[in-house]
Each structure stands twice: as structure tokens, then as C-alpha cells.
Design an enzyme around this catalytic site. Structure first.
Site, short mmCIF file in Angstrom:
data_model
loop_
_atom_site.label_atom_id
_atom_site.label_comp_id
_atom_site.label_asym_id
_atom_site.label_seq_id
_atom_site.Cartn_x
_atom_site.Cartn_y
_atom_site.Cartn_z
N ALA A 110 0.88 -1.12 0.42
CA ALA A 110 -0.01 -0.12 -0.21
C ALA A 110 1.19 1.32 0.06
CB ALA A 110 -0.23 -0.06 1.61
N PHE A 111 0.36 2.68 0.12
CA PHE A 111 0.98 3.71 -0.47
C PHE A 111 1.74 4.07 0.71
CE2 PHE A 111 -0.75 7.79 1.25
CZ PHE A 111 -2.07 6.85 1.55
N LYS A 112 1.38 3.51 2.33
CA LYS A 112 1.80 3.88 3.32
C LYS A 112 3.58 3.30 3.18
CE LYS A 112 -1.95 4.33 5.63
NZ LYS A 112 -3.14 4.41 4.36
N ASP A 113 2.91 2.65 2.23
CA ASP A 113 4.84 2.61 2.40
C ASP A 113 5.98 3.90 2.11
OD1 ASP A 113 5.17 -0.48 3.53
OD2 ASP A 113 4.94 -0.79 1.61
N LEU A 116 6.60 5.24 5.25
CA LEU A 116 7.42 4.74 6.59
C LEU A 116 8.24 4.39 6.19
CD1 LEU A 116 3.69 3.63 8.07
CD2 LEU A 116 5.58 4.82 9.58
#
Ligand SMILES: *Cc1c(COP(=O)(O)O)cnc(C)c1O
Length: 462
Positions: A110-113, A116
Site C-alpha cells: 500500500a502507499f503507506k510504505d 513509512l
């Protein structure tokens, strides 16, 4: 770069302090004192450059004075080295005026990577420099948790506690968190919604004693470093489609307003963005706000796009600050009203300011399923339910060149994909054994004192 609080009652900090603070001490969120400029020459110079190089160049002004440029560039390169596509954020054309920006090629799909993987390394570096250890606490609607765990696992200077709403994240999302056996990782399944989890995290930060004793650090999208890292792919996508010469719009599946606020930041920095379409599911507080100027949280409705099942969009406060000409007193007043009355109404001026750039579109589950089916039929591409919200909302752009942010890999949401297409979508090979691994998770009630006691006890077992 110095940072100011949206509520004006906290000291200005430099990047390193903002990174560790997360929330400002007055309850506000940090923003850079001034927006750095992306000049047309810089944008033109980004053409054909590697993602990590552009990323280091775009983010450098935000960390200037805190991290030497060479060291920062190496950190950023390491953050994106683990993505499974050389382009990191590939752009795929869906039709004559619509592009899909694939932001799901990182370790947790997901784009959160994107944010993060950078944030974990920045925190590790800053803690090492200061000789500190922290307790990382975060609330997740599904994707932040696994991305935070992937970024912080096995780092000896961090204990990681991730709160997720029990039974309201997809099985793949849950397993990506609960199958990690690193000693410093603790998964808490809370009896409640994502907003409840987020409120617990806010409550922990608001408790000064607890915050200091546990040395809390936030990885939620309130952390400025996350917004900062998300600015980059707006730049690479716009450059690929003709920036600085041609403007482009973006449609952004939105929950906490972090991702779309990064688009706003890119625009403030000089990227030619002509429209930001806020795509929501049935939890449409932001769409209602753009229609009326009234910000009024309602109960959270579970949908096929659980990472957007949010009513209290934390990062929205950053936009309020900007739409009020950076008047921190006005923001503090509105947030006070929200706390006291459960809603607020902005002035006609502030609303006009927001509407000048943002459009809003609510997409219900039925439309999500239809969109997944239609895109598969017409483009041969399988999209996840969050991305489908973005695609459906982009239709409102009526043919203007628009990039939809593909926020998750469809394999993260196999139930929705199965309902739309009548077939399963396999996990990428690197994750093929996910469904067979043992899980580790602690169930806890939606109660601040209980959660704090749990963290106090566990964080001391190092
Ligand atoms: C987190 C998330 C969103 C919402 O992003 P915000 O920054 O909270 O607006 C949308 N789609 C997916 C797949 C997500 O994980």
C-alpha cells in the site's frame, strides 16, 4: 527548516524535533514555516531521473539544517531499494485522460510504505544520534500498521504498539501485522472503530506524564515526515505527464486527508496541479464539508474500503490552517468548537479557498464493485476497492487529464475483488505464505487506561 504548529501555541521546532514530537504540544500539527519552491527548471530537470533521486531533491529543503544532503540521499535510496518495481511508482494509462499511479509496490503493498520506509529510517537515525529509545504508538485502519511494522521491526531503539479496530481490517491486512514475530512489535486489536483507535492514540499523547515516561513517538499521518515523503510521487507523476508545461489533476482515495494534503503541499511548492479530487466512501465528511463548509463527524460506517472508514480526518487541520491564511488562532478556535460541540462551520472565504482547488466525490460500495468490474473489462487492470473509489470519483473530472492514486494492491482486498470479478487474485510471490503463518495479537477494550497499562507493562520488557 523551522516548523510551526497549526494552533500557534507550541514552540517552533526543527525537523529532528518535529520528527520525534509528532503532534505539537498545543494539540496542533506541524507545518513548515514556509513552503520551499519547485521551480520550472527544477521540474524540467527531474525528467528521466530515478525516483529516489527526485525524492531526495524534493524533500531536501524540509530537512535542511538537520540532515546533511549526502546522508539524506543515501537514506532515501535505501528506503526505496526494497520496492519490487524499478520505477518505484509506475504510471499506467487507463484511458485517454486517466492514469493510474501504482503506489503499491512496497513491502506491504500500500502507499503507506512510501512514507513509512523513510520515516522508520529517519527515526532510527535521530534516535541513534540522541542515544534515545522510544515507544512508537500508532492507530491503523489497516495499512498504516503493517507499513509501520515493516519499517520499525527489529530496530532496537523502538518498541512498536499498533492499535487496529478488531474485525474491521481485511484478513490480509491483519496477517501482515500479526504474523510479524519481532520482539519489539505488539499488535493490539481494539473493540471499536478506527476513530476509536485514533482517539486512544491521541489520548496517550495528550497525557503528558505517559508521553514523557514512555517517550512516545507517532508514526500516524499526523507526523510531518509522512506528508513530506508523499509529496514526491505527485511530482514524479506530474513530470511524467508534462510538468512544468502541462497541468494535471489528481483523484485521491481519502481517509485521514494525509495523502491528498501532500498533493496540496506539492501545489503550494509550485507543481502545476489544477484539481485535487477528494474521493471518499460512504464516510463522506470531507465531501459534505466541501459542499457546505460544515465539518461534522458522524458515526463510522464499515465499507469495502476499510482504510477510508474514517470520520475524523486528522490532517484536515493542516488544510484549515492554510485556508485561513495561516491564522493559528482561527484554527485553535475551530478545533475548540469541534471538541465542545462536535462540529464547526468555516467562513465563506475559507470555504471558497478550499473549493478553489479541491473537489469532493462520495463513492458507495455498489459503485466500487461496478468500477472494479468495468476497469477490469475495459483496461485489463484489477484495482483494489480504495483505488476504485478514486477512479469513480475521477469521472467527475470530465475528461481533464487526471492521475488516480492507486493506494493499495488488489491482493490486499481479495473479498471485494472476488465480489466484483468472481475470481481470486493471488498475493505476490514474496507474500505467498502469509495465510499459513501463526498470528500474535492482544485483544483490548476501547479504554485508554487499560491500553496505557498494557503498553507501560510491555514496553518495559526490553
Ligand atoms: C491509508 C489509506 C487511504 C487513505 O489515505 P489518507 O492519507 O488517510 O487519506 C486510502 N487507501 C488506502 C489503501 C490506504 O491504506
Amino acid at each position: 527548516m523551522r516548523y510551526v504548529s497549526t494552533r500557534g501555541g507550541a514552540p517552533e521546532l526543527d525537523f529532528g524535533d518535529v520528527l520525534l514530537a509528532g503532534l505539537a504540544s498545543d494539540g496542533g500539527l506541524y507545518l513548515p514555516r514556509a513552503w520551499p519552491r519547485l521551480t520550472p527548471e527544477m521540474l524540467a530537470g527531474f525528467q528521466g531521473r530515478a525516483y529516489a533521486e527526485v525524492a531526495a531533491a524534493v524533500m531536501q529543503p524540509f530537512v535542511a539544517g538537520s540532515i546533511p544532503a549526502g546522508e539524506f540521499a543515501a537514506l532515501v535510496a535505501a528506503a526505496y531499494a526494497g520496492f519490487d518495481q524499478a520505477a518505484v511508482a509506475p504510471l499506467r494509462q487507463l484511458d485517454a485522460s486517466l492514469w493510474l499511479l501504482e503506489l503499491f509496490h512496497g513491502p506491504t503493498l500500500a502507499f503507506k510504505d512510501f512514507a513509512l520506509q523513510v520515516l522508520g529510517r529517519l527515526l532510527d537515525r535521530e534516535l541513534g544520534r540522541r542515544g534515545l529509545a522510544v515507544t512508537v504508538v500508532g492507530a491503523t485502519s489497516g495499512d498504516t500498521g503493517s507499513a509501520a511494522i515493516a519499517a520499525c521491526r527489529d530496530r532496537p531503539n523502538m518498541q512498536v504498539f499498533i492499535l487496529h479496530p478488531k474485525g474491521r481490517v481485511s484478513e490480509v491486512q491483519r496477517r501482515q501485522m500479526t504474523t510479524v514475530t519481532s520482539k519489539n512489535v505488539h499488535n493490539l486489536a481494539i473493540e471499536g472503530s478506527f476513530d476509536d483507535c485514533q482517539a486512544l492514540v491521541k489520548g496517550m499523547f495528550a497525557d503528558a506524564n505517559f508521553r514523557e515516561r514512555q517517550r512516545l513517538a507517532a508514526v500516524n499521518s499526523i507526523n510531518w515526515a509522512r506528508v513530506m515523503a508523499q509529496i514526491v510521487y505527485y511530482v514524479t507523476a506530474a513530470v511524467a505527464l508534462g510538468a512544468p508545461h502541462r497541468p494535471v489533476g489528481f483523484a485521491v482515495p481519502t481517509g485521514n486527508f494525509g495523502n491528498v494534503f501532500a498533493g496540496y503541499a506539492a501545489r503550494r511548492m509550485g507543481l502545476p496541479i489544477d484539481r485535487l479530487i477528494v474521493a471518499t466512501n460512504a464516510n463522506d465528511i470531507l465531501v459534505r464539508f466541501l459542499a457546505t463548509g460544515r465539518y461534522q463527524p458522524e458515526g463510522v460506517v464499515p465499507t469495502l474500503s476499510p482504510s477510508m472508514d474514517i470520520q475524523v480526518a486528522s490532517n484536515f487541520e493542516r488544510l484549515l490552517f492554510e485556508c485561513h491564511g495561516r491564522d493559528a488562532a482561527a484554527v485553535a478556535r475551530l478545533m475548540g468548537e469541534l471538541a465542545a460541540k462536535g462540529e464547526f462551520q468555516v467562513s465563506a472565504n475559507a470555504l471558497a479557498e478550499a473549493r478553489g482547488l479541491f473537489g469532493g466525490h462520495r463513492v458507495d460500495d455498489r459503485d466500487v464493485l461496478e468500477t472494479i468490474a468495468r476497469v477490469a473489462r475495459t483496461s485489463g487492470v484489477t484495482v483494489d476497492p480504495h483505488t476504485a473509489c478514486g477512479i469513480a470519483a475521477a469521472r467527475a473530472a470530465a475528461g481533464a487529464p487526471t492521475v488516480v492514486l492507486g493506494t493499495a494492491h488488489p491482493a490486499k482486498f481479495p473479498e471485494a475483488v472476488r465480489r466484483a470479478l468472481g475470481r481470486d487474485i493471488p498475493l505476490p510471490p514474496a507474500m505467498a505464505d502469509l495465510m499459513g503463518l501463526p498470528e500474535r495479537v492482544h485483544g483490548l477494550p476501547n479504554d485508554l487506561a487499560t491500553v496505557q497499562a498494557f503498553i507501560r507493562e510491555r514496553a518495559e520488557i526490553r
